[in-house]
Motif scaffolding. Structure first.
Motif, mmCIF file in Angstrom:
data_model
loop_
_atom_site.group_PDB
_atom_site.id
_atom_site.type_symbol
_atom_site.label_atom_id
_atom_site.label_comp_id
_atom_site.label_asym_id
_atom_site.label_seq_id
_atom_site.Cartn_x
_atom_site.Cartn_y
_atom_site.Cartn_z
ATOM 1 N N SER A 104 5.227 -1.694 -0.549
ATOM 2 C CA SER A 104 5.471 -3.413 -0.651
ATOM 3 C C SER A 104 6.123 -3.905 -1.285
ATOM 4 C CB SER A 104 3.714 -4.129 -0.608
ATOM 5 O OG SER A 104 4.288 -3.364 -2.062
ATOM 6 N N PHE A 105 7.316 -4.818 -0.579
ATOM 7 C CA PHE A 105 7.923 -5.300 -1.429
ATOM 8 C C PHE A 105 7.939 -7.108 -1.019
ATOM 9 C CE2 PHE A 105 9.689 -1.163 -1.135
ATOM 10 C CZ PHE A 105 10.889 -1.422 -1.786
ATOM 11 N N LEU A 106 8.309 -7.665 -1.734
ATOM 12 C CA LEU A 106 9.088 -9.114 -2.467
ATOM 13 C C LEU A 106 10.025 -9.820 -1.440
ATOM 14 C CD1 LEU A 106 7.991 -12.189 -2.903
ATOM 15 C CD2 LEU A 106 9.112 -11.825 -4.675
ATOM 16 N N ALA A 107 9.438 -10.638 -0.175
ATOM 17 C CA ALA A 107 10.890 -11.034 0.527
ATOM 18 C C ALA A 107 11.875 -11.686 0.242
ATOM 19 C CB ALA A 107 10.762 -10.443 2.294
ATOM 20 N N HIS A 108 12.509 -11.889 0.157
ATOM 21 C CA HIS A 108 13.464 -12.727 -0.743
ATOM 22 C C HIS A 108 13.402 -13.575 -1.765
ATOM 23 C CE1 HIS A 108 11.395 -14.825 2.891
ATOM 24 N NE2 HIS A 108 11.694 -14.280 3.809
ATOM 25 N N PHE B 127 -0.011 -8.261 -9.142
ATOM 26 C CA PHE B 127 -0.565 -7.211 -7.416
ATOM 27 C C PHE B 127 -0.752 -6.068 -7.817
ATOM 28 C CE2 PHE B 127 -0.885 -11.942 -7.017
ATOM 29 C CZ PHE B 127 -1.502 -12.271 -7.780
ATOM 30 N N GLY B 128 0.966 -5.343 -7.653
ATOM 31 C CA GLY B 128 0.852 -3.908 -7.735
ATOM 32 C C GLY B 128 2.092 -3.904 -6.339
ATOM 33 N N LEU B 129 3.035 -4.823 -5.985
ATOM 34 C CA LEU B 129 4.537 -4.582 -5.861
ATOM 35 C C LEU B 129 5.255 -2.858 -5.503
ATOM 36 C CD1 LEU B 129 6.004 -7.817 -5.876
ATOM 37 C CD2 LEU B 129 5.805 -7.078 -3.681
ATOM 38 N N ASP B 130 5.282 -2.213 -4.717
ATOM 39 C CA ASP B 130 6.379 -1.146 -5.033
ATOM 40 C C ASP B 130 8.334 -1.743 -5.280
ATOM 41 O OD1 ASP B 130 4.365 0.919 -4.916
ATOM 42 O OD2 ASP B 130 4.252 -0.083 -2.959
ATOM 43 N N GLY B 131 8.121 -2.803 -4.339
ATOM 44 C CA GLY B 131 9.699 -3.351 -4.923
ATOM 45 C C GLY B 131 9.875 -5.096 -4.197
ATOM 46 N N ILE B 132 11.073 -4.965 -4.751
ATOM 47 C CA ILE B 132 12.078 -6.138 -4.448
ATOM 48 C C ILE B 132 12.760 -6.168 -3.756
ATOM 49 C CG2 ILE B 132 12.972 -7.793 -5.542
ATOM 50 C CD1 ILE B 132 11.949 -7.685 -8.025
ATOM 51 N N GLU B 133 13.043 -7.434 -2.606
ATOM 52 C CA GLU B 133 14.613 -7.207 -1.794
ATOM 53 C C GLU B 133 15.775 -7.719 -2.856
ATOM 54 O OE1 GLU B 133 15.052 -8.356 3.189
ATOM 55 O OE2 GLU B 133 14.338 -10.150 1.762
ATOM 56 N N ILE C 187 -1.283 -3.138 2.959
ATOM 57 C CA ILE C 187 0.311 -2.141 3.414
ATOM 58 C C ILE C 187 0.179 -0.679 2.176
ATOM 59 C CG2 ILE C 187 2.447 -1.164 2.274
ATOM 60 C CD1 ILE C 187 2.580 -4.730 2.725
ATOM 61 N N ASN C 188 -1.080 -1.123 0.911
ATOM 62 C CA ASN C 188 -0.753 0.297 -0.121
ATOM 63 C C ASN C 188 -2.083 0.992 1.689
ATOM 64 O OD1 ASN C 188 -2.736 1.582 -2.353
ATOM 65 N ND2 ASN C 188 -0.389 1.693 -2.093
ATOM 66 N N LYS C 189 -3.374 0.612 1.318
ATOM 67 C CA LYS C 189 -4.057 1.434 2.379
ATOM 68 C C LYS C 189 -3.704 2.156 3.533
ATOM 69 C CE LYS C 189 -8.800 -0.680 1.932
ATOM 70 N NZ LYS C 189 -9.890 -1.126 2.636
ATOM 71 N N ASP D 22 4.627 -20.663 0.503
ATOM 72 C CA ASP D 22 3.892 -19.434 1.491
ATOM 73 C C ASP D 22 5.339 -17.625 0.436
ATOM 74 O OD1 ASP D 22 3.314 -21.080 3.316
ATOM 75 O OD2 ASP D 22 5.504 -20.989 4.244
ATOM 76 N N ILE D 23 4.294 -16.870 0.685
ATOM 77 C CA ILE D 23 4.993 -15.526 0.199
ATOM 78 C C ILE D 23 5.371 -14.332 1.159
ATOM 79 C CG2 ILE D 23 4.620 -13.940 -1.902
ATOM 80 C CD1 ILE D 23 4.896 -16.066 -3.093
ATOM 81 N N HIS D 24 6.472 -14.020 1.278
ATOM 82 C CA HIS D 24 6.687 -13.061 2.312
ATOM 83 C C HIS D 24 6.357 -11.504 1.575
ATOM 84 C CE1 HIS D 24 7.585 -15.788 5.673
ATOM 85 N NE2 HIS D 24 6.826 -16.381 5.375
ATOM 86 N N ILE D 25 5.914 -10.587 2.111
ATOM 87 C CA ILE D 25 5.756 -9.677 1.878
ATOM 88 C C ILE D 25 6.465 -8.280 2.711
ATOM 89 C CG2 ILE D 25 4.457 -7.669 0.777
ATOM 90 C CD1 ILE D 25 3.959 -9.942 -0.776
ATOM 91 N N LEU D 26 7.071 -7.913 2.773
ATOM 92 C CA LEU D 26 7.711 -6.349 3.407
ATOM 93 C C LEU D 26 7.518 -5.400 3.779
ATOM 94 C CD1 LEU D 26 11.587 -7.704 2.980
ATOM 95 C CD2 LEU D 26 10.405 -7.608 4.847
ATOM 96 N N GLY D 27 6.379 -5.250 4.266
ATOM 97 C CA GLY D 27 6.089 -3.538 4.620
ATOM 98 C C GLY D 27 6.599 -2.304 4.785
ATOM 99 N N TYR D 28 6.519 -1.308 4.709
ATOM 100 C CA TYR D 28 8.091 -0.031 4.952
ATOM 101 C C TYR D 28 6.660 1.361 4.450
ATOM 102 C CZ TYR D 28 11.370 -3.415 4.346
ATOM 103 O OH TYR D 28 12.693 -4.487 3.695
ATOM 104 N N PHE D 29 7.310 2.087 5.797
ATOM 105 C CA PHE D 29 7.200 3.171 5.390
ATOM 106 C C PHE D 29 5.598 3.587 6.019
ATOM 107 C CE2 PHE D 29 10.896 3.768 3.689
ATOM 108 C CZ PHE D 29 11.687 5.220 4.642
ATOM 109 N N PHE D 30 4.998 2.653 6.080
ATOM 110 C CA PHE D 30 3.141 2.324 6.612
ATOM 111 C C PHE D 30 2.766 3.173 8.090
ATOM 112 C CE2 PHE D 30 4.741 -0.967 7.543
ATOM 113 C CZ PHE D 30 4.265 -1.565 8.362
#
Length: 286
Positions: free
Chosen positions: A198-202, A218-224, A191-193, A85-93
């Motif tokens: 997009s950030f990788l959670a924990h 894959f194009g992550l913008d950041g890391i938690e 998220i990009n669209k 399981d991979i959780h991706i956090l999206g912000y400002f979309f």
């Protein structure tokens, strides 16, 4: 204390918490109650990041505006990569984005199906609870394992939330069913669209270094960076990786309100608002 690197709350830094859950997924507080709590602990910016749901954003907006708290559109999206399981956090979309909304509706349907499969596995073990009880617990939000844990506790099969996970619902436990199997690259793309980040959670919870490097491609913008499961060493470690790949930093309390120690961490596991400013800057120059 593992939170010494959050770097806020001292020297007058303004604080933000960009990882909070509400009743719209598996938290116990309403979006408005979260805003009230955020105001009490002096947070300047928050993001409600419910699992595969953006329903809490509009519910929190009026009060956040009244309290002078910046509410950043957020979501925590489930995906699966190489069986994990991979959780991706999206912000400002744009949380009204039609393709994103359609996908999140589909996820909520999948989450209910997953809960039904877990209920059936539990029944085979002699642990009898109904899917209706779980849906009531979720109050029409995104159904998750914490709702099943809460029902198990109510009925008396377990004494605590953590026992429910260790005995039945954790990823190596007998009633576990895999989460949404979307590829993380597709979640990042979506998220990009919707014009978000997009950030990788924990990452310390279940992401190997090899997987992390792959996710970055894959194009992550950041890391938690800041999370209750990240001690000072881990925070430094992920900060260095983020710097190496020119990624943004994020973080927060991952507050749900029902777990042991949850109340102790709200307002304490935070990030500087300067990190939020860097996110906005990245969006402006995208």
């Amino acid at each position: 204390m593992p939170y010494s690197l959050s770097g806020v709350g001292h020297n007058g830094f303004e604080k933000a918490d960009l990882h909070i859950h509400t009743k719209c997924s598996d938290g116990i507080f309403t979006p408005a109650e979260i805003v009230e709590k955020a105001a009490l602990v002096g947070l300047k910016a928050i993001s409600i990041t419910d699992h595969d749901s953006v329903l809490g954003i509009d519910k929190a907006k009026p009060l956040a505006s009244e309290k002078g708290i910046e509410l950043i559109p957020g979501v925590e999206m489930s995906s699966t990569y190489k069986g994990n399981d991979i959780h991706i956090l999206g912000y400002f979309f744009d949380y009204q984005h039609s393709e994103l909304k359609e996908y999140l509706d589909h996820c909520r349907h999948l989450r209910t199906e997953r809960a039904e499969r877990m209920v059936s596995k539990l029944a085979k073990m002699g642990v009898k609870i109904g899917i209706e009880q779980i849906i009531v617990k979720a109050q029409n939000g995104s159904v998750g394992r914490p709702h099943i844990a809460a029902v198990l506790q109510d009925v008396g099969y377990v004494k605590s939330f953590s026992e429910a996970f260790s005995k039945y619902l954790g990823s190596h436990s007998p009633a576990y069913v895999k989460s949404i199997e979307t590829h993380p690259a597709d979640v990042i793309k979506l998220i990009n669209k919707a014009s978000g980040l997009s950030f990788l959670a924990h990452p310390a919870q279940n992401v190997s270094d090899e997987t992390l490097k792959q996710l970055i491609t894959f194009g992550l913008d950041g890391i938690e960076i800041v999370h209750p499961s990240h001690d000072a060493y881990r925070q430094n470690y992920y900060r260095e990786i983020a710097n190496e790949y020119f990624l943004l930093f994020s973080g927060g309390s991952d507050f749900h309100g029902m777990r042991e120690r949850d109340e102790d961490i709200f307002g304490k596991v935070t990030i500087p608002c300067e990190w939020v400013a860097k996110m906005k800057s990245r969006l402006l120059h995208a």
